[in-house]
Scaffold this motif. Structure first.
Motif, PDB file in Angstrom:
ATOM      1  N   ASP A  50     -23.476   2.995 -37.526  1.00  0.00           N
ATOM      2  CA  ASP A  50     -23.163   1.562 -37.637  1.00  0.00           C
ATOM      3  C   ASP A  50     -24.462   0.802 -37.883  1.00  0.00           C
ATOM      4  OD1 ASP A  50     -20.812  -0.568 -36.648  1.00  0.00           O
ATOM      5  OD2 ASP A  50     -22.869  -1.269 -36.378  1.00  0.00           O
ATOM      6  N   SER A  96     -16.751  -1.992 -43.423  1.00  0.00           N
ATOM      7  CA  SER A  96     -17.777  -2.912 -42.933  1.00  0.00           C
ATOM      8  C   SER A  96     -19.149  -2.226 -42.951  1.00  0.00           C
ATOM      9  CB  SER A  96     -17.407  -3.418 -41.540  1.00  0.00           C
ATOM     10  OG  SER A  96     -18.351  -4.335 -41.051  1.00  0.00           O
ATOM     11  N   ASP A  97     -19.879  -2.238 -41.833  1.00  0.00           N
ATOM     12  CA  ASP A  97     -21.215  -1.630 -41.815  1.00  0.00           C
ATOM     13  C   ASP A  97     -21.200  -0.269 -41.125  1.00  0.00           C
ATOM     14  OD1 ASP A  97     -20.810  -2.486 -39.212  1.00  0.00           O
ATOM     15  OD2 ASP A  97     -22.896  -3.089 -38.915  1.00  0.00           O
ATOM     16  N   GLU A  98     -20.038   0.385 -41.095  1.00  0.00           N
ATOM     17  CA  GLU A  98     -19.964   1.678 -40.396  1.00  0.00           C
ATOM     18  C   GLU A  98     -19.418   2.783 -41.280  1.00  0.00           C
ATOM     19  OE1 GLU A  98     -16.890   0.702 -37.300  1.00  0.00           O
ATOM     20  OE2 GLU A  98     -15.834   2.359 -38.287  1.00  0.00           O
TER      21      GLU A  98
HETATM   22 MG   LIG Z   1     -19.934  -2.519 -37.328  1.00  0.00          MG
END
Ligand SMILES: [Mg+2]
Ligand SMILES: Nc1nc2c(ncn2[C@@H]2O[C@H](COP(=O)(O)OP(=O)(O)OP(=O)(O)O)[C@@H](O)[C@H]2O)c(=O)[nH]1
Ligand SMILES: [Mg+2]
Length: 290
Positions: A50, A96-98
């Motif tokens: 993440d 998302s950011d993962e």
């Molecule tokens: Mg995240």
């Protein structure tokens, strides 16, 4: 003391050997401070990465809201590189950011040591993110080095693993529905961010769908699948045909078609919560009856 007693009878080279031997016996006990982090056998090993403080990172790099396709493409490209460079990853899922990476349950890569697996995934992903940045962001400079945290979780059954991936995809859905309505209210509805937040307080999924449909003529189901479903990467066998010039003894040189089966990483933006995806891709998980 032993070294000094002997030093009067040994050559300088031998002395070096004696002292390094002594150093080994004297210091090597520290190795025992290392803990055993071997992952339990027969379990899927999931490494989830993440982005660290991406709330700030995305602001500073002017990511479009609520979704930035350049950023999602870069995440996917980096995950692709992890799958190609590291062994035994059977499926990866990101939003998302993962990104989550699933190692097959029988993997013996790095003797199943959690820290080795996790750090290799995290560093391969981070370096790829920087390496491919320009390909996706063009003139937008990378202002500082991004980083990703990692964790390892073990899942013993296929059901547990599917539920894990379902959990991440449900998270993608909940967040994306909220963000889509929120930014539509702000960007198209002229509300301030505080007003939009207020408007959405206590609303259920059906209410959010209704706001989109009745006020903005947006059918959420027609929004981009990449945003609604995230990205699933799996290996797929593809037949690749190439033409080669071949010359056999006593024959003219001629062109022949050669077909080879190659494994390639393939991206999907589909539902992985239902059974259909798993029925269509039976080779991802080994059957365990669960
Ligand atoms: Mg995240
Ligand atoms: N504008 C924009 N922001 C995004 C996008 N994807 C992710 N983000 C941002 O990244 C954040 C990711 O959330 P988290 O991982 O929970 O939070 P974080 O800020 O990274 O903090 P830690 O993970 O705890 O370090 C979101 O809250 C958004 O602010 C995108 O496509 N566009
Ligand atoms: Mg984050």
């Amino acid at each position: 003391l032993v070294g000094r007693a002997r030093s009067c009878v040994v050559t300088p080279l031998a002395r070096l050997f004696v002292s390094s031997n002594m150093a080994k016996s004297k210091f090597e006990y520290v190795r025992n401070f290392e803990t055993d982090d071997t992952c339990l056998k027969n379990c899927y090993i999931v490494v989830r990465l993440d982005g660290r403080n991406f709330h700030r990172f995305t602001e500073q790099h002017k990511f479009t809201k609520p979704n930035d396709n350049r950023a999602l493409g870069l995440m996917s490209r980096s995950a692709h590189s992890v799958m190609e460079e590291l062994e035994d990853i059977v499926i990866a899922y990101g939003q998302s950011d993962e990104f989550s990476f699933v190692f097959k349950r029988t993997s013996t890569w790095f003797k199943r040591r959690a820290s080795k697996l996790m750090t290799h995934v995290a560093s391969q992903f981070s370096s790829s993110y920087v390496f491919y940045w320009k390909e996706f962001f063009g003139d937008q400079p990378l202002l500082y080095p991004p980083s990703f945290d990692g964790r390892v979780v073990l899942y013993p059954t296929n059901r547990n693993l599917k539920d894990y991936l379902s959990w991440r995809q449900a998270d993608c859905h909940v967040n994306n529905l909220y963000n889509t309505v929120f930014w539509t209210l702000v960007q198209k509805g002229g509300l301030t961010t505080a007003q939009a937040e207020d408007r959405l307080k206590g609303t259920l999924a059906a209410d959010k769908n209704e706001i989109l449909f009745s006020e903005f003529e947006i059918n959420y189901n027609n929004e981009s699948a990449l945003h609604r479903k995230g990205t699933t990467l799996i290996w797929e066998k593809r037949d690749e045909t190439v033409t080669k010039r071949m010359k056999r003894p006593n024959e003219e040189e001629k062109e022949v078609s050669v077909t080879r089966s190659r494994k390639r990483v393939q991206a999907y933006h589909c539902d992985i919560i239902g059974e259909q995806f798993w029925e269509e891709h039976t080779d991802i998980l080994e059957d365990d009856g669960c």
